[in-house]
Design a protein around this motif. Structure first.
Motif, mmCIF file in Angstrom:
data_model
loop_
_atom_site.group_PDB
_atom_site.id
_atom_site.type_symbol
_atom_site.label_atom_id
_atom_site.label_comp_id
_atom_site.label_asym_id
_atom_site.label_seq_id
_atom_site.Cartn_x
_atom_site.Cartn_y
_atom_site.Cartn_z
ATOM 1 N N LEU A 63 -67.364 33.629 -17.306
ATOM 2 C CA LEU A 63 -67.484 32.695 -16.184
ATOM 3 C C LEU A 63 -67.532 33.410 -14.840
ATOM 4 O O LEU A 63 -67.556 32.759 -13.787
ATOM 5 N N GLY A 64 -67.535 34.754 -14.884
ATOM 6 C CA GLY A 64 -67.733 35.533 -13.662
ATOM 7 C C GLY A 64 -66.475 35.917 -12.922
ATOM 8 O O GLY A 64 -66.549 36.378 -11.773
ATOM 9 N N HIS A 65 -65.311 35.776 -13.563
ATOM 10 C CA HIS A 65 -64.057 36.119 -12.901
ATOM 11 C C HIS A 65 -63.546 37.464 -13.420
ATOM 12 O O HIS A 65 -63.379 37.640 -14.621
ATOM 13 N N LYS A 66 -63.298 38.391 -12.538
ATOM 14 C CA LYS A 66 -62.748 39.688 -12.905
ATOM 15 C C LYS A 66 -61.240 39.654 -12.695
ATOM 16 O O LYS A 66 -60.770 39.411 -11.579
ATOM 17 N N VAL A 67 -60.475 39.893 -13.747
ATOM 18 C CA VAL A 67 -59.018 39.808 -13.674
ATOM 19 C C VAL A 67 -58.416 41.077 -14.256
ATOM 20 O O VAL A 67 -59.080 41.845 -14.965
ATOM 21 N N ASP A 68 -57.118 41.270 -13.997
ATOM 22 C CA ASP A 68 -56.442 42.447 -14.522
ATOM 23 C C ASP A 68 -55.175 42.086 -15.295
ATOM 24 O O ASP A 68 -54.384 42.963 -15.640
ATOM 25 N N SER A 69 -54.975 40.794 -15.562
ATOM 26 C CA SER A 69 -53.771 40.385 -16.279
ATOM 27 C C SER A 69 -54.032 39.082 -17.029
ATOM 28 O O SER A 69 -54.980 38.336 -16.711
ATOM 29 N N LEU A 70 -53.193 38.816 -18.009
ATOM 30 C CA LEU A 70 -53.302 37.549 -18.741
ATOM 31 C C LEU A 70 -52.993 36.369 -17.829
ATOM 32 O O LEU A 70 -53.636 35.319 -17.934
ATOM 33 N N LYS A 71 -52.013 36.537 -16.958
ATOM 34 C CA LYS A 71 -51.653 35.436 -16.069
ATOM 35 C C LYS A 71 -52.808 35.054 -15.157
ATOM 36 O O LYS A 71 -53.094 33.868 -14.949
ATOM 37 N N ALA A 72 -53.499 36.052 -14.613
ATOM 38 C CA ALA A 72 -54.638 35.764 -13.736
ATOM 39 C C ALA A 72 -55.745 35.059 -14.500
ATOM 40 O O ALA A 72 -56.379 34.126 -13.992
ATOM 41 N N SER A 73 -55.987 35.479 -15.736
ATOM 42 C CA SER A 73 -57.000 34.822 -16.554
ATOM 43 C C SER A 73 -56.582 33.397 -16.890
ATOM 44 O O SER A 73 -57.388 32.466 -16.851
ATOM 45 N N ALA A 74 -55.295 33.210 -17.220
ATOM 46 C CA ALA A 74 -54.800 31.872 -17.549
ATOM 47 C C ALA A 74 -54.898 30.928 -16.358
ATOM 48 O O ALA A 74 -55.130 29.725 -16.528
ATOM 49 N N GLU A 75 -54.741 31.460 -15.155
ATOM 50 C CA GLU A 75 -54.884 30.615 -13.967
ATOM 51 C C GLU A 75 -56.303 30.076 -13.850
ATOM 52 O O GLU A 75 -56.515 28.912 -13.462
ATOM 53 N N HIS A 76 -57.286 30.895 -14.192
ATOM 54 C CA HIS A 76 -58.670 30.399 -14.202
ATOM 55 C C HIS A 76 -58.848 29.343 -15.299
ATOM 56 O O HIS A 76 -59.574 28.360 -15.102
ATOM 57 N N MET A 77 -58.193 29.533 -16.436
ATOM 58 C CA MET A 77 -58.286 28.529 -17.494
ATOM 59 C C MET A 77 -57.606 27.230 -17.063
ATOM 60 O O MET A 77 -58.100 26.131 -17.364
ATOM 61 N N ASN A 78 -56.487 27.326 -16.356
ATOM 62 C CA ASN A 78 -55.833 26.128 -15.846
ATOM 63 C C ASN A 78 -56.764 25.355 -14.916
ATOM 64 O O ASN A 78 -56.874 24.121 -14.990
ATOM 65 N N ASP A 79 -57.431 26.086 -14.023
ATOM 66 C CA ASP A 79 -58.383 25.436 -13.100
ATOM 67 C C ASP A 79 -59.503 24.756 -13.887
ATOM 68 O O ASP A 79 -59.916 23.634 -13.558
ATOM 69 N N TRP A 80 -60.001 25.447 -14.899
ATOM 70 C CA TRP A 80 -61.062 24.875 -15.736
ATOM 71 C C TRP A 80 -60.578 23.599 -16.427
ATOM 72 O O TRP A 80 -61.306 22.594 -16.488
ATOM 73 N N ALA A 81 -59.351 23.612 -16.941
ATOM 74 C CA ALA A 81 -58.813 22.452 -17.648
ATOM 75 C C ALA A 81 -58.664 21.252 -16.708
ATOM 76 O O ALA A 81 -58.917 20.111 -17.104
ATOM 77 N N ARG A 82 -58.275 21.496 -15.475
ATOM 78 C CA ARG A 82 -58.170 20.399 -14.506
ATOM 79 C C ARG A 82 -59.537 19.808 -14.183
ATOM 80 O O ARG A 82 -59.685 18.600 -14.029
ATOM 81 N N ALA A 83 -60.532 20.675 -14.105
ATOM 82 C CA ALA A 83 -61.871 20.221 -13.709
ATOM 83 C C ALA A 83 -62.674 19.623 -14.852
ATOM 84 O O ALA A 83 -63.571 18.808 -14.616
#
Length: 498
Positions: free
Chosen positions: A341-361
């Motif tokens: 989805l184009g997001h560069k992250v360095d941790s599981l938490k950062a990736s999960a935050e993008h998944m949380n945003d996706w789940a809300r949307a």
């Protein structure tokens, strides 16, 4: 013998305990006629135990949130503390599955490659041979053996340069959750190159008072030894295991008193790329292709692809993940989806935050707060309302087909054959946390979406890191929670699907 249940027998059994305990038997007939206000199935529906009674018997009052809705219309049917956020445990993997399917597509396959830099002359690679990970969580030693065989079949007889390993398709992490005990196999390292679910097979046998130890990347066909994970026996009673990163090696010790005569277990690998590299080096050697020790590289290389190995489809991978609840697969699929989805992250938490945003949307969740993709982390929270909203939202999109069928059981935990309620769901289990969410079909064909989250976070907070593998009271707590889950499902089957 497996019991068969008819629909009528189910209705009667679901209410039997309440009927039997409702009042003492009468010693004499009543002085006036009783008006027959309850007949047939209405009687059973009136007699079924309340949710509060079920929670009370499980000794879980105040520690449970649940919600159930009609899966087709979204109409709420019953809920309790459904807006209270609790740890979802592995139920989080259902959200991860939806996230990965949306980002990558159900037919996506992950590819592991052998790459030659510098060209090939008369079967010899002029530059380096690179083992490139491509986020395939299912890669095992058998697959690497097939790749080594394919490399030989391609005419390769030697490598003039180095043997290198690239695992940087997603971030490399030494473990999923740092709060877990060192030795648990469900908490391995994560990277873009995985092997045998990033677990190494430790086996011991005692002979003449001494122990023979092996550390292997084992499958049924192959048993290649590795050097990157080493075990030493220590004369102590506890702790049973210790771990440290010693000079680039996973250095383990084990208490002699805990070993007995012989045994084995899978230990987590903290250096997945190096592990896969050593196993491939051994397998290539068996094909007559001598390689130097693997060297890890951080920059994605370019060159000629000599061998490709493709994973099963993403849908198949996710189906198996939901069945076996493999934490590594969840984290790799979640990180791969975030990257796609184009997001560069360095941790599981950062990736999960993008998944949380996706789940809300995308799937109707409002207050979801996950800290990883597997549900292993303590701080993840989901409400029953949110989970049911998501299940209703994706009801027609095929999630149920990849969820695990959940068997209904009798009071002795025996599977009841042909039970009139059918359940497909994701379980979640941590110490003093038990969750279940998915779909149930009642005896009349009504389909419902449900979520049940049970957690005693006060007890969980007292556990030391060492106690988390098998805490006192954890098994009995989990059994009570699972019995409660089935009783709630049976209640809903009678009230809303019979």
């Amino acid at each position: 013998m497996k019991r068969k249940f008819s629909r009528r027998q189910f209705l009667g059994s679901a209410a039997a305990l309440t009927i039997a305990g409702a009042a003492p038997a009468m010693a004499a007939p009543p002085v006036s006629s009783l008006r027959p206000v309850l007949r047939g199935e209405d009687f059973f529906k009136r007699a079924v135990r309340s949710a509060d009674t079920i929670l009370g018997e499980a000794k879980l009052r105040g520690k449970v949130s649940f919600a159930v809705s009609n899966a087709t219309t979204g109409q709420g049917l019953e809920a309790q503390d459904a807006a209270v956020a609790r740890p979802p445990a592995s139920v989080a993997k259902a959200i991860t599955a939806l996230y990965a399917l949306d980002a990558l597509g159900p037919d996506h396959r992950f590819e592991t490659r052998l790459l030659a830099t510098g060209g090939v002359v008369e079967g010899e690679i002029m530059g380096d041979l690179v083992l490139m990970g491509g986020n395939d969580s299912t890669l095992d030693t058998d697959a690497l053996a097939a790749m080594a065989s394919d490399l030989k079949a391609a005419g390769i007889i030697g490598v003039r340069g180095a043997f290198k390993v690239y695992e940087g398709a997603i971030p490399s992490l030494p473990r999923i959750d740092p709060k877990q005990p060192d030795q648990v196999g469900y908490n391995p390292g994560v990277s873009g190159l995985a092997l045998n679910y990033n677990r190494v097979h430790f086996e011991w046998k005692r002979a003449s008072g001494k122990y023979n130890i092996t550390m292997e990347g084992r499958t049924e066909k192959y048993r290649p030894a590795v050097r990157m994970a080493a075990m030493q026996i220590r004369d102590r009673s506890s702790p049973v295991y210790t771990y440290e990163d010693r000079g680039g090696i996973d250095a383990w010790t084990v208490a002699r008193g805990a070993l007995g005569g012989s045994g084995s277990r899978w230990l987590p690998v903290r250096k997945p790329g190096l592990y896969a590299g050593e196993v491939f080096q051994s397998l290539a050697g068996s094909q007559g292709i001598r390689l130097g020790a693997p060297k890890m590289i951080a920059t994605k290389p370019t060159g000629e692809v000599l061998v490709r190995h493709q994973s099963p489809t993403l849908r198949r991978i996710l189906r198996d993940m939901l069945k076996w609840s493999t934490n590594l697969t969840a984290e790799m699929m979640g990180l791969a989806a975030t990257d796609a989805l184009g997001h560069k992250v360095d941790s599981l938490k950062a990736s999960a935050e993008h998944m949380n945003d996706w789940a809300r949307a995308n799937i109707g969740m409002q207050s979801v707060s996950l800290v990883d993709h597997s549900g292993l982390g303590d701080d993840s929270r989901v409400t029953a309302n949110d989970m049911v909203k998501a299940l209703v939202e994706v009801h027609s999109k095929g999630l149920r087909e990849i969820l695990k069928p959940i068997a209904m059981r009798d009071e002795k935990r025996r599977v009841i054959k042909d039970h009139p309620i059918k359940v497909d769901a994701k379980t979640g289990t941590l110490n003093f946390v038990s969750s279940l969410a998915g779909y149930l079909t009642g005896p009349d064909g009504t389909e419902m979406a449900f979520a049940i989250f049970a957690a005693d976070t006060s007890i969980r907070a007292t556990l030391t890191r060492a106690e988390r593998e098998a805490p006192a009271g954890g098994i009995s707590w989990n059994r009570r929670a699972k019995r409660m889950q089935q009783q709630l499902i049976e209640r809903w089957g009678v009230l809303y699907g019979a």
